[in-house]
Write an enzyme that holds these catalytic residues in place. Structure first.
Site, mmCIF file in Angstrom:
data_model
loop_
_atom_site.group_PDB
_atom_site.id
_atom_site.type_symbol
_atom_site.label_atom_id
_atom_site.label_comp_id
_atom_site.label_asym_id
_atom_site.label_seq_id
_atom_site.Cartn_x
_atom_site.Cartn_y
_atom_site.Cartn_z
ATOM 1 N N HIS A 204 45.461 38.005 44.585
ATOM 2 C CA HIS A 204 45.227 38.410 43.190
ATOM 3 C C HIS A 204 44.452 39.726 43.107
ATOM 4 O O HIS A 204 44.381 40.324 42.045
ATOM 5 C CB HIS A 204 44.440 37.325 42.445
ATOM 6 C CG HIS A 204 45.265 36.093 42.170
ATOM 7 N ND1 HIS A 204 45.759 35.799 40.926
ATOM 8 C CD2 HIS A 204 45.699 35.099 42.982
ATOM 9 C CE1 HIS A 204 46.441 34.670 40.974
ATOM 10 N NE2 HIS A 204 46.417 34.224 42.213
ATOM 11 N N ASP A 411 40.899 47.173 40.408
ATOM 12 C CA ASP A 411 41.207 45.824 39.932
ATOM 13 C C ASP A 411 42.622 45.455 40.365
ATOM 14 O O ASP A 411 43.530 46.290 40.260
ATOM 15 C CB ASP A 411 41.120 45.791 38.395
ATOM 16 C CG ASP A 411 40.614 44.455 37.874
ATOM 17 O OD1 ASP A 411 40.820 43.447 38.569
ATOM 18 O OD2 ASP A 411 40.020 44.422 36.788
HETATM 19 C C1 G6P Z 1 38.845 36.976 40.508
HETATM 20 C C2 G6P Z 1 39.508 36.307 41.690
HETATM 21 C C3 G6P Z 1 39.644 34.810 41.469
HETATM 22 C C4 G6P Z 1 38.303 34.235 41.067
HETATM 23 C C5 G6P Z 1 37.772 34.940 39.837
HETATM 24 C C6 G6P Z 1 36.410 34.413 39.372
HETATM 25 O O1 G6P Z 1 39.704 36.998 39.435
HETATM 26 O O2 G6P Z 1 40.761 36.888 41.957
HETATM 27 O O3 G6P Z 1 40.113 34.189 42.643
HETATM 28 O O4 G6P Z 1 38.399 32.850 40.850
HETATM 29 O O5 G6P Z 1 37.645 36.313 40.141
HETATM 30 O O6 G6P Z 1 35.464 34.484 40.401
HETATM 31 P P1 G6P Z 1 34.705 33.190 40.943
HETATM 32 O O7 G6P Z 1 33.979 33.682 42.151
HETATM 33 O O8 G6P Z 1 33.817 32.763 39.839
HETATM 34 O O9 G6P Z 1 35.749 32.164 41.274
#
Ligand code: G6P
Length: 513
Positions: A204, A411
């Protein structure tokens, strides 16, 4: 210090860096041609096959689900739309118990299986290797990476633990789709347990060039292990090209028509720009503008133009640079002083990681300083809010905002940019200002594309956006909305799964050069 697992993690031939083979960079540039006759193969599922999705976070449906619905949740729900299966991952809980619990909950056609993490695992795998090493390096911030062998060891251990638990539930026909940087070595850990399933991986976040990937200590143990997947998906052509160049330079692998031969296996690298629920989000925004809270906020502007920024508080989002650009705008566009309000919503995240605590302080201080310098007793230029709002509230606020300011320094995609476009009133749309370093810039070409490091140009874009005539706003919005409608989250999920399920062939995406 914990020891690293012994033995070679990957046995491909390493060689001196050489030229990239015939993998054409230009194939990945430009806008995706999602023409209706593209060769998307129907899912030919065996009755025994189920879809097994693995991600670090799992969103078990509950009463608040509709309110929160983050990008991953919307994406995974799209994948399960016409399929049954398992969503597997971390429960979000950290436990002090020695025996780690696994929970199973069934909702509709999906079984949610979640594991707790021990304190040590959480620290080393999540806070440590995933978020203090992989996250900064993959976002081109080698300077922020804090590597320790202990964290790498914890990362491999948790991936192995996930594989061990998955081993108990995985059927031979199941299709496995692994999400994001937390779980890069998972396919390898599954293969070692004898699983021959089709396994796909989607990153992602960005993938930097090999010159940067190789700054990751022990990259040769980790990055090539992605070749245990059958399909490796990226957000943009640049990301896929960077990864392909790594495989060629560091592993001596060559591609033919997006496929790499790795021993007897074929590994496919492809591009799947993640989308949103475009039509549903547009409908939500239309209704949400009238919600009492959105109305209250819009009314409180007293006729001033609203500029909105919404980001998880993260250094990759460029919020400090954005504040500097807004300050520059106030400095150079005197006429707009007192007539515009910039609302920055930035919920805190990963607060146990020092770099995140630091930026929270810095951004709060910068907003206060700018307000002090430019504000008046009856006007606050910046409203800075550090908590989250519901999806519906955000949709209503996006629709009421004249400008969407989305200027990450780097991003993978940035779904706020897409949601801002989807939320607009097509007859009187606002203007999206978008960083050229967000994956979304490939599809949102009619946004005002900016270099977020250049505060003068971002300030000029704010001025241009606020003054943009209606016909131009409409034309830009229409073009972007059409692209986002064609590549919505459902077509993204279906396309990934259809490519994953078929035997290697040609790409389903065509790129204009
Ligand atoms: C990004 C990553 C996700 C992640 C999100 C939130 O979008 O690609 O995999 O879940 O951030 O971050 P966190 O560390 O809170 O899961």
């Amino acid at each position: 210090m914990a020891a690293l697992p012994k033995g070679p993690v990957w046995n491909v031939r390493f060689r001196e860096p050489g030229a990239v083979d015939n993998f054409p960079q230009t194939m990945f540039h430009g806008r995706i041609d999602l023409s209706p006759d593209q060769a998307v193969v129907e899912l030919g599922e065996s009755p025994l096959a189920q879809l097994v999705i693995v991600s670090n976070r799992v969103a078990i449906p509950d009463k608040t689900a509709k309110l929160r619905a983050g990008g991953l949740e919307v994406a995974v729900n799209a994948a399960f739309k016409n399929r049954s299966g398992i969503w597997f991952g971390w429960s979000g809980k950290v436990t002090t118990r020695t025996k780690i619990a696994t929970r199973e909950v069934v909702h509709d056609k999906v079984t949610y299986i979640t594991l707790d993490l021990s304190k040590e695992d959480h620290q080393e795998y999540y806070n440590g290797f995933a978020n203090r090493v992989l996250w900064p390096i993959l976002h081109y911030r080698i300077d922020l990476a804090e590597f320790s062998r202990r964290d790498l060891s914890g990362y491999l251990r948790v991936n192995d633990h996930f594989a061990r638990e998955l081993h108990n539930v995985l059927g031979p026909e199941d299709i496995v789709w692994v999400h994001d940087y937390h779980l890069m070595p998972l396919a390898k850990a599954l293969r070692e347990r004898g699983h021959k399933n089709r396994i796909g991986f989607f990153l992602h976040i960005p993938c930097p060039p090999p010159e940067m990937l190789t700054a990751l200590p022990h990259h040769e143990r980790l990055i090539p292990s992605l070749c245990e997947y059958d399909l490796i998906g990226f957000q943009t052509g640049d990301d896929a090209f960077n990864f392909s160049r790594y495989l060629t330079r560091e592993c001596g692998l060559h591609s033919h028509d997006f496929n790499f031969m790795v021993g007897e296996r074929t590994v496919r690298v492809d591009v799947f720009p993640v989308g949103i629920e475009t039509a549903a989000f547009a409908r939500l925004a239309e209704g949400s503008e009238r919600l009492p809270f959105a109305q209250k906020v819009l009314k409180s502007l007293a006729g001033r133009a609203l500029i909105i920024g919404v980001d998880r508080l993260d250094y990759s989002k460029g919020i400090a640079h954005r504040l500097a650009a807004f300050e520059r705008f106030l400095h150079t566009h005197r006429d707009w002083r007192g007539k515009v309000t910039y609302l920055q919503i930035a919920p805190e995240s990963r607060t146990e990681i020092p770099e995140y605590a630091e930026i929270a302080q810095g951004i709060g201080a910068a907003a206060g300083r700018i307000n002090g310098a430019y504000g008046e007793a009856d006007w606050t230029p910046i409203r800075y809010v550090s908590h989250a709002y519901s999806r519906a509230t955000l949709a209503g606020l996006y629709r009421g905002a004249r400008v969407g300011l989305v200027t990450p320094l780097r991003d993978g995609m940035n779904l706020v940019a897409k949601e801002y476009v989807a939320a607009q009133n097509p007859y009187d749309p606002g203007v999206l200002i978008l960083s050229r370093f967000a994956g979304a810039a490939n599809e949102c070409k009619e946004a005002l594309l900016v270099n977020p490091y250049d505060s003068d140009s971002v300030a000029a874009a704010i001025g241009e956006a606020l003054a943009m005539p209606l016909p131009e706003r409409r034309a830009r919005h229409k073009a972007m909305f059409e692209v986002l409608s064609r590549n919505d989250i459902q077509s993204w999920a279906d396309r990934f799964l259809s490519v994953l399920q078929r035997e290697p062939a040609r790409s389903t995406l065509l790129y204009q050069i």
